[in-house]
Design an enzyme around this catalytic site. Sequence first.
Site, mmCIF file in Angstrom:
data_model
loop_
_atom_site.group_PDB
_atom_site.id
_atom_site.type_symbol
_atom_site.label_atom_id
_atom_site.label_comp_id
_atom_site.label_asym_id
_atom_site.label_seq_id
_atom_site.Cartn_x
_atom_site.Cartn_y
_atom_site.Cartn_z
ATOM 1 N N GLY A 139 0.460 4.591 -0.350
ATOM 2 C CA GLY A 139 -0.321 6.072 -0.254
ATOM 3 C C GLY A 139 -1.109 6.637 -1.371
ATOM 4 N N GLU A 192 0.405 6.688 -4.414
ATOM 5 C CA GLU A 192 0.787 5.901 -5.363
ATOM 6 C C GLU A 192 -0.170 4.764 -5.548
ATOM 7 O OE1 GLU A 192 2.821 6.913 -7.679
ATOM 8 O OE2 GLU A 192 2.812 9.000 -6.540
ATOM 9 N N GLY A 193 -1.160 4.487 -4.776
ATOM 10 C CA GLY A 193 -1.960 3.481 -5.128
ATOM 11 C C GLY A 193 -1.501 2.192 -4.167
ATOM 12 N N GLY A 235 -5.974 0.100 6.077
ATOM 13 C CA GLY A 235 -5.019 -1.208 5.584
ATOM 14 C C GLY A 235 -5.587 -2.488 6.095
ATOM 15 N N ASP A 236 -6.117 -2.540 7.034
ATOM 16 C CA ASP A 236 -6.768 -3.764 7.660
ATOM 17 C C ASP A 236 -8.029 -4.033 6.545
ATOM 18 O OD1 ASP A 236 -5.174 -3.366 9.927
ATOM 19 O OD2 ASP A 236 -6.556 -2.781 11.118
ATOM 20 N N SER A 293 0.904 -1.203 0.084
ATOM 21 C CA SER A 293 -0.040 0.019 0.098
ATOM 22 C C SER A 293 0.796 1.346 0.073
ATOM 23 C CB SER A 293 -0.966 0.031 1.329
ATOM 24 O OG SER A 293 -0.206 -0.300 2.544
#
Length: 347
Positions: free
Chosen positions: A242, A244-245, A272-273, A240
């Site tokens: 940020g 930048e996808g 994120g989870d 992940s």
Amino acid sequence: MNDNTTRQAAGCPVLCVTLNPALDMTIGLDSLVPGKVNRARSHHLEAAGKGINVARVLATLGHPVTLSGFLGADNQADFEAAFAEWGLSDAFERVAGATRINVKLGEASGRVTDINGAGMQVDEAAFTRLEARIDDWIDRQQAEGSPERCAVVIAGSLPPGVSSEQLASLVQRVRTRHIACWLDTSGTALEAGLAVPPSGVKPNEQELALWAGEPLESDAARQRALASLVEHGIEQALISAGPEGVLWASPGAETLRARPPRMRVVSTVCAGDTLLAAMLHGVLCHPTPTAAMRERILRHATALSAEAVTHPGPGNPAAPELETLQQHTSIETLASAEVATAGEPRP
Ligand SMILES: O=P(O)(O)OC[C@H]1O[C@](O)(CO)[C@@H](O)[C@@H]1O
């Protein structure tokens, strides 16, 4: 991802292990002024920790989820009530003391400051009992039918008393029984766990940079890191990144990148989870996905993770805006992970 295939295939048992759960105290502020008295606009206390958040999303997506890890006996009632409400089976090992409280200071701008507690001391005997609980769960899946359609998630930091080597031994324990194991942790625990290797990982750029031995600030560096993960035996490698996808690499498949639409951020705490849960859902439901299905899996997970930032807590798979968010999530194909190994070797 609302297709019939997915709905029919849902219902894969998952064990979510949170070694260091928390009660998240989310405090809403206009803006945080360090060193001054700050007045809260709102506050909310909820059972959390990475594996528990992942479990909530998976359960809402229709999977039977069991929770394990270590829970403090002193404040277990707060957790038990939440697990019952969320339909999660409780196989946590109880230890002496109170589970930590993690404070999330959320400002009106969307910025969140996390203050995470250390957690309770866990001794060798409790760790051995946790191993037995994991073995029991795996035994049950193997006795009941389709171990290839179930998974173990190990997520979050380590409490005092649990070493990175012990974390790696749990990943090994699951993999030895031929059960998929997804790992989401950081620092030396991530390094030790990756060495096993697990089946799936979702570090962010900063977390993976330590392992990769270089900052992951460019697409080339991110692809090199993904390629190394895949070469190392990891079947589902996600980063992940940020703005930048989200990047996803798997052996023999093209590397994909998803970019969600711009969101009005309330809290990024559980994004994120949510991403991990929705990706695991996708690959459990579609173990050998076509190229088109890989795109749908990543689009759905990225959009659900974007939905998660619009409120505290994990993403809501039933949110009415999810369909529109998926339509506005772009997917692009990058070079295949194998091809990307052409870069500098990792030290
Ligand atoms: O185990 P760690 O790394 O301290 O993270 C725990 C925190 O992460 C979260 O699970 C969000 O990812 C919070 O709910 C929790 O407070």
